[in-house]
Design a protein around this motif. Structure first.
Motif, PDB file in Angstrom:
ATOM      1  N   LEU A 165       0.826  -1.212   0.000  1.00 34.46           N
ATOM      2  CA  LEU A 165       0.000   0.000   0.000  1.00 34.46           C
ATOM      3  C   LEU A 165       0.858   1.259   0.000  1.00 34.46           C
ATOM      4  O   LEU A 165       0.538   2.241  -0.681  1.00 34.46           O
ATOM      5  CB  LEU A 165      -0.935  -0.008   1.209  1.00 34.46           C
ATOM      6  N   LEU A 166       1.941   1.235   0.751  1.00 31.27           N
ATOM      7  CA  LEU A 166       2.823   2.406   0.786  1.00 31.27           C
ATOM      8  C   LEU A 166       3.447   2.660  -0.578  1.00 31.27           C
ATOM      9  O   LEU A 166       3.599   3.806  -1.000  1.00 31.27           O
ATOM     10  CB  LEU A 166       3.911   2.210   1.844  1.00 31.27           C
ATOM     11  N   GLU A 167       3.775   1.600  -1.291  1.00 29.04           N
ATOM     12  CA  GLU A 167       4.354   1.745  -2.625  1.00 29.04           C
ATOM     13  C   GLU A 167       3.363   2.327  -3.622  1.00 29.04           C
ATOM     14  O   GLU A 167       3.764   2.950  -4.609  1.00 29.04           O
ATOM     15  CB  GLU A 167       4.857   0.386  -3.117  1.00 29.04           C
ATOM     16  N   THR A 168       2.058   2.152  -3.347  1.00 23.44           N
ATOM     17  CA  THR A 168       1.030   2.659  -4.273  1.00 23.44           C
ATOM     18  C   THR A 168       0.441   3.989  -3.809  1.00 23.44           C
ATOM     19  O   THR A 168      -0.586   4.429  -4.330  1.00 23.44           O
ATOM     20  CB  THR A 168      -0.084   1.622  -4.449  1.00 23.44           C
ATOM     21  N   GLY A 169       1.066   4.618  -2.798  1.00 21.08           N
ATOM     22  CA  GLY A 169       0.660   5.971  -2.420  1.00 21.08           C
ATOM     23  C   GLY A 169      -0.333   6.092  -1.292  1.00 21.08           C
ATOM     24  O   GLY A 169      -0.936   7.153  -1.112  1.00 21.08           O
ATOM     25  N   ALA A 170      -0.519   5.043  -0.497  1.00 21.75           N
ATOM     26  CA  ALA A 170      -1.424   5.140   0.649  1.00 21.75           C
ATOM     27  C   ALA A 170      -0.902   6.171   1.648  1.00 21.75           C
ATOM     28  O   ALA A 170       0.307   6.354   1.806  1.00 21.75           O
ATOM     29  CB  ALA A 170      -1.573   3.783   1.328  1.00 21.75           C
ATOM     30  N   VAL A 171      -1.824   6.839   2.324  1.00 14.48           N
ATOM     31  CA  VAL A 171      -1.483   7.839   3.337  1.00 14.48           C
ATOM     32  C   VAL A 171      -1.539   7.178   4.712  1.00 14.48           C
ATOM     33  O   VAL A 171      -2.484   6.436   5.008  1.00 14.48           O
ATOM     34  CB  VAL A 171      -2.452   9.030   3.278  1.00 14.48           C
ATOM     35  N   VAL A 172      -0.546   7.444   5.548  1.00 19.11           N
ATOM     36  CA  VAL A 172      -0.500   6.872   6.898  1.00 19.11           C
ATOM     37  C   VAL A 172      -0.862   7.947   7.913  1.00 19.11           C
ATOM     38  O   VAL A 172      -0.304   9.048   7.899  1.00 19.11           O
ATOM     39  CB  VAL A 172       0.897   6.311   7.215  1.00 19.11           C
ATOM     40  N   VAL A 173      -1.817   7.628   8.789  1.00 25.59           N
ATOM     41  CA  VAL A 173      -2.277   8.552   9.819  1.00 25.59           C
ATOM     42  C   VAL A 173      -2.000   7.961  11.190  1.00 25.59           C
ATOM     43  O   VAL A 173      -2.307   6.791  11.444  1.00 25.59           O
ATOM     44  CB  VAL A 173      -3.777   8.855   9.668  1.00 25.59           C
ATOM     45  N   ASP A 174      -1.431   8.770  12.065  1.00 22.71           N
ATOM     46  CA  ASP A 174      -1.196   8.396  13.459  1.00 22.71           C
ATOM     47  C   ASP A 174      -2.178   9.205  14.310  1.00 22.71           C
ATOM     48  O   ASP A 174      -2.061  10.420  14.411  1.00 22.71           O
ATOM     49  CB  ASP A 174       0.243   8.740  13.840  1.00 22.71           C
ATOM     50  N   PRO A 175      -3.186   8.553  14.952  1.00 25.04           N
ATOM     51  CA  PRO A 175      -4.227   9.287  15.675  1.00 25.04           C
ATOM     52  C   PRO A 175      -3.922   9.565  17.144  1.00 25.04           C
ATOM     53  O   PRO A 175      -4.794  10.013  17.881  1.00 25.04           O
ATOM     54  CB  PRO A 175      -5.438   8.357  15.542  1.00 25.04           C
ATOM     55  N   ARG A 176      -2.693   9.317  17.564  1.00 27.16           N
ATOM     56  CA  ARG A 176      -2.361   9.536  18.974  1.00 27.16           C
ATOM     57  C   ARG A 176      -2.177  11.031  19.258  1.00 27.16           C
ATOM     58  O   ARG A 176      -2.052  11.859  18.353  1.00 27.16           O
ATOM     59  CB  ARG A 176      -1.077   8.791  19.332  1.00 27.16           C
ATOM     60  N   VAL A 177      -2.149  11.381  20.531  1.00 27.22           N
ATOM     61  CA  VAL A 177      -1.932  12.768  20.932  1.00 27.22           C
ATOM     62  C   VAL A 177      -0.520  13.195  20.541  1.00 27.22           C
ATOM     63  O   VAL A 177       0.376  12.369  20.323  1.00 27.22           O
ATOM     64  CB  VAL A 177      -2.148  12.960  22.448  1.00 27.22           C
ATOM     65  N   ARG A 178      -0.299  14.484  20.473  1.00 23.13           N
ATOM     66  CA  ARG A 178       0.955  15.042  19.974  1.00 23.13           C
ATOM     67  C   ARG A 178       2.182  14.573  20.755  1.00 23.13           C
ATOM     68  O   ARG A 178       3.227  14.303  20.183  1.00 23.13           O
ATOM     69  CB  ARG A 178       0.886  16.579  20.011  1.00 23.13           C
ATOM     70  N   ASP A 179       2.047  14.484  22.074  1.00 16.02           N
ATOM     71  CA  ASP A 179       3.188  14.101  22.895  1.00 16.02           C
ATOM     72  C   ASP A 179       3.697  12.707  22.541  1.00 16.02           C
ATOM     73  O   ASP A 179       4.903  12.473  22.439  1.00 16.02           O
ATOM     74  CB  ASP A 179       2.831  14.162  24.384  1.00 16.02           C
ATOM     75  N   PRO A 207      -8.140  14.175  -1.464  1.00 18.35           N
ATOM     76  CA  PRO A 207      -8.870  13.001  -1.968  1.00 18.35           C
ATOM     77  C   PRO A 207      -8.109  11.679  -1.846  1.00 18.35           C
ATOM     78  O   PRO A 207      -8.098  10.894  -2.795  1.00 18.35           O
ATOM     79  CB  PRO A 207      -9.097  13.380  -3.429  1.00 18.35           C
ATOM     80  N   ALA A 208      -7.489  11.393  -0.732  1.00 19.47           N
ATOM     81  CA  ALA A 208      -6.790  10.117  -0.552  1.00 19.47           C
ATOM     82  C   ALA A 208      -7.753   8.950  -0.767  1.00 19.47           C
ATOM     83  O   ALA A 208      -8.892   8.974  -0.293  1.00 19.47           O
ATOM     84  CB  ALA A 208      -6.193  10.049   0.851  1.00 19.47           C
TER      85      ALA A 208
END
Length: 245
Positions: A165-179, A207-208
């Motif tokens: 998925l990363l090779e095909t342009g998937a976006v990775v989201v980390d939903p944890r708090v900033r710290d 438009p991911a």
């Protein structure tokens, strides 16, 4: 002032989802206050409150983007604490701080509560004019008020599929708090904390076509909630969760 947004079924789903968002956020961040007023309810209550003014110097300098503040609402609806978490520049941060400190929100109908929430605003420059809009309103503009995705569900993926998925342009989201994100995170992962996710993802991710929720083991409940928000409220076509140590 605030922009109108569409309500209806989206409001019901959002309130239910973000009540759980509050619980997940409190679990992930011990210094959060365990109030029962949902993040979404506070965001909706704030729509008729004064919005920050676009500072003239910021507009002249072309400073634009997202501004985020955490608030603690007292028993009387007044702000006990306002902390600006990020802003395009210092003048916008000051404008946001000053405005939110003057807010008085309606007390909860079942009785006064002391609770916490995160407020998202976008400072936009359009045709040379400054515009300040809440993240909730801008998200509704971008998604058309949300969508129904009955039958769709989150998928867990393994490391092999993640790499594909990363090779095909998937976006990775980390939903944890900033710290927690600042301490350690996957290279390239975008930090959109859970309380800000619905307001920001529609603006900053679309438009991911595919979004991977990067999930540390032990936080699966929070990650699943993030995935549901991305699917049901933001409208990302395909959302998967990658769980790791």
């Amino acid at each position: 002032m605030s922009d109108p947004i569409r309500c209806g079924p989206l409001l019901v789903v959002l309130l239910l989802l973000c009540s759980a968002c509050d619980r997940a956020s409190i679990t992930a961040r011990p210094d959060s206050l365990p109030g029962t007023t949902s993040q979404a309810a506070i965001e909706y209550a704030a729509l008729d409150k004064p919005f920050p003014q676009y500072p003239a110097r910021s507009l002249e300098n072309g400073a634009a983007g997202v501004a985020v503040a955490s608030i603690v609402v007292g028993l009387d609806g007044r702000m006990e604490r306002v902390d600006v978490l990020e802003a395009p520049d210092a003048d916008i941060a000051e404008a946001l701080q000053d405005t939110l400190e003057r807010w008085v929100l309606p007390v909860h109908p079942s009785g006064p509560l002391r609770t916490a929430a995160t407020m998202v605003f976008y400072f936009l420059i359009e045709a040379g004019e400054g515009r300040v809009v809440s993240g909730l309103s801008l998200a509704a503009e971008r998604t058309g008020g949300g969508r129904s995705v009955a039958g769709e569900r989150l998928r867990r993926i393994d490391e092999v599929e993640l790499e594909t998925l990363l090779e095909t342009g998937a976006v990775v989201v980390d939903p944890r708090v900033r710290d927690l994100y600042a301490r350690s995170h996957r290279d390239g992962a975008i930090n959109l904390p859970l309380r800000e996710l619905q307001s920001r993802a529609a603006v900053e991710l679309l438009p991911a076509q595919v979004v991977v929720v990067d999930c540390y083991r032990g936080l699966e409940g929070m990650c699943d909630m993030a995935g549901q928000i991305l699917l049901r409220l933001v409208g990302v076509p395909d959302v998967v969760v990658f769980v790791h140590d």
